[in-house]
Scaffold this active site. Structure first.
Site, PDB file in Angstrom:
ATOM      1  N   SER A  14      -9.774   0.370   7.838  1.00  0.00           N
ATOM      2  CA  SER A  14      -9.126   0.270   6.438  1.00  0.00           C
ATOM      3  C   SER A  14      -8.797  -0.803   5.841  1.00  0.00           C
ATOM      4  O   SER A  14      -8.355  -0.857   4.496  1.00  0.00           O
ATOM      5  CB  SER A  14      -8.001   1.595   6.285  1.00  0.00           C
ATOM      6  OG  SER A  14      -8.564   2.875   6.423  1.00  0.00           O
ATOM      7  N   LYS A  59       0.822  -1.086   0.180  1.00  0.00           N
ATOM      8  CA  LYS A  59       0.081   0.132  -0.057  1.00  0.00           C
ATOM      9  C   LYS A  59       0.950   1.131   0.068  1.00  0.00           C
ATOM     10  O   LYS A  59       1.999   1.356   0.824  1.00  0.00           O
ATOM     11  CB  LYS A  59      -0.666  -0.070   1.286  1.00  0.00           C
ATOM     12  CG  LYS A  59      -1.793   1.051   1.388  1.00  0.00           C
ATOM     13  CD  LYS A  59      -2.750   0.874   2.531  1.00  0.00           C
ATOM     14  CE  LYS A  59      -3.622   2.564   2.683  1.00  0.00           C
ATOM     15  NZ  LYS A  59      -4.757   1.931   3.898  1.00  0.00           N
ATOM     16  N   SER A  76      -9.472   2.820   3.439  1.00  0.00           N
ATOM     17  CA  SER A  76      -8.534   3.599   2.393  1.00  0.00           C
ATOM     18  C   SER A  76      -7.647   2.393   1.696  1.00  0.00           C
ATOM     19  O   SER A  76      -6.778   2.894   0.987  1.00  0.00           O
ATOM     20  CB  SER A  76      -7.511   4.309   3.290  1.00  0.00           C
ATOM     21  OG  SER A  76      -6.672   3.511   4.260  1.00  0.00           O
TER      22      SER A  76
END
Length: 502
Positions: free
Chosen positions: A176, A76, A152
């Site tokens: 997230s 990520k 997210s």
């Protein structure tokens, strides 16, 4: 015979590592397939914001060892620093600042032999339950392009669900990991505070509310990721001793008969979609058929107070991040409108009000601790609504105009300090938390939680359910998830776009 794309799509990371170990395939062959998948899928999904193909190819030329040796994965683009590359955090400001060294997470993945092929998209500063940064564009849900994959860690979830890679790095400061897992039909485990080190660039993220791991398709991959990533590093502020037995072995054990409390009521008294209610009710029936005692019960805490504390943490953290960005020559105007508004609210807070808000976190921890004296785990919807359409996450036009004017005039932090903006803050909070009211409890209490893909809606959209546990109870959460995976398998469920003839 060459390893096929179909075999790649149907394999989890553990399975791919086994195929390499038995020389059925090779790291180079799997990278070729992963890159083919990227070029086929990413134009539709916009899941990967920073390709790392040359670095990945160099990796496959090396002698790779470890439990992920030769397996293509993604990380990520937030927290998970790769030396020499920027960690963009969904922002054009940070996308021009290269990291000086690997994060412990990245280093451990590399030590495990993984081949990192890129970094995944995230909303600006990883602040939302959707993935829509202006710097990189919207990420689309592989089950329905008109809908969000969550956030997210939405880029990671979209890539894994579509079959680009078998697992991808993720982090969870308000849901997230769990939210995108629920939106994309994946497994998402958020570890306890201190279980996985986020250093060395950070000691803690969001006062310790955020934890890192992955999104993946199988329980054994989640357990493998825990074995690779769990454990402290020098200087960490929080430390949890790892069990003597591997998480993979622990996950395979019978969880015994559990007493599980459940609710479908939103802690902030917002509506819960009938499909989210149905997801939990169906999970209750499955749990009962497995012999567990399941009772309607919930921790005794003030959900509205928790939401306010969570927002106060947001405000302060965003203000500090934008102040830090100024030191690199950035301006507030380089950030998105909502990010600047959150920072203005943070600058309108006094340090005393921030500390008082943070002290309330203990009340939620105590309430949860009392609940776990009577129950082993806590079951809720992961999210209160099926994956929303992209436009549902946008600020209303009137609110957008008001925020722009208030920011341009410099009045926003002043009015926030006087309390004149409380109604707008409440409206913004209510709108955002309507879809994701269930996940923040684990973040502020530092406890583990897992989203399990047990339900698909009448429209064919995934909608996970969440199990929460006391601190350091990841083995129990994995054991129950493993039991559910066997009772109600989900590996065969894949979005239409993952089919190789698309």
């Amino acid at each position: 015979m060459p390893f096929t794309v179909q075999e790649y799509i149907e394999s989890d990371a553990t399975g791919l590592a086994e195929q390499i170990a038995t020389e059925t395939t090779s790291a180079g062959e799997l990278l070729d397939i992963a890159l083919e998948q990227y070029h086929r899928l990413n134009p539709k999904l916009n899941a990967v914001c920073q390709p790392m193909f040359e670095l990945a190819r160099d990796r496959t030329q090396q002698q790779l060892t470890g439990p992920l040796a030769g397996v293509p994965i993604l990380i990520k683009d937030a927290i998970q620093d790769y030396a020499g590359l920027p960690t963009g955090n969904g922002s054009k400001v940070f996308s021009r600042i290269p990291a000086t060294r690997h994060s412990h997470i990245v280093q451990r993945l590399l030590n495990a032999g993984a081949v990192i092929i890129g970094k995944t998209n995230t909303p600006e500063l990883a602040l939302k339950g959707v993935t829509d940064p202006q710097a990189f564009g919207h990420t689309r849900n592989p089950w329905d392009f008109t809908r969000t994959p969550g956030g997210s860690s939405g880029g990671s979830a979209a890539a894994v669900a579509a079959g680009m890679v078998p697992l991808a790095g993720a982090n969870d400061g308000g849901g997230s990991i769990r939210i995108p897992a629920a939106c994309c039909g994946l497994l998402g485990l958020r570890p306890s505070r201190g279980r996985v080190s986020v250093g060395p660039a950070h000691g803690e993220i969001w006062e310790g509310a955020s934890s890192d791991l992955v999104v993946c398709r199988s329980v054994r991959d989640a357990a493998l990721s825990m074995d690779i990533l769990a454990g402290p590093n020098q200087g960490d502020p929080f430390v949890i001793t790892s069990p003597q037995t591997s998480f993979r072995d622990l996950a395979a054990r019978d969880p015994g008969v559990l007493r599980i409390g459940y609710t479908t009521r939103s802690p902030v008294d917002t509506p819960v979609h009938p499909e989210a209610v149905r997801a939990v009710e169906n999970a209750v029936k499955t749990l009962q058929s497995l012999g567990h005692e399941v009772v309607e019960a919930e921790p005794d805490y003030n959900g509205q107070a928790l939401a306010r504390c969570y927002l106060n943490m947001y405000f302060g953290q965003v203000a500090a991040t934008l102040d830090q960005a100024r030191e690199t020559g950035a301006r507030d105007e380089d950030f998105e409108l909502l990010t600047r508004a959150l920072a203005a609210f943070g600058r309108g807070m006094t340090s005393a009000s921030y500390i008082n808000s943070h002290r309330q976190w203990n009340q939620f921890s105590q309430a949860l601790g009392t609940f776990y004296q009577q129950h082993d785990l806590y079951l809720t919807p992961t999210i209160a609504h099926p994956p929303i359409r992209h436009e549902q996450a946008e600020l209303p036009a009137g609110q957008t105009r008001a925020l722009r004017w208030l920011l341009a005039s410099g009045l926003l932090p002043i009015l926030a300090r006087w309390g004149a903006m409380d109604n707008m803050v409440e409206d913004m909070a209510r709108k955002n938390l309507t879809y994701v009211p269930f996940t923040q409890l684990a973040n502020l209490t530092g406890t583990p939680a897992i989203s399990v893909p047990l339900h698909w809606t009448a429209e064919g959209l995934p909608l996970g359910v969440q199990f929460c546990g006391p601190s350091a109870s990841e083995p129990l959460l994995l054991q129950l998830a493993n039991q559910l995976e066997q009772a109600q398998p989900w590996a065969h469920r894949r979005p239409e776009m993952s089919r190789i003839n698309q």
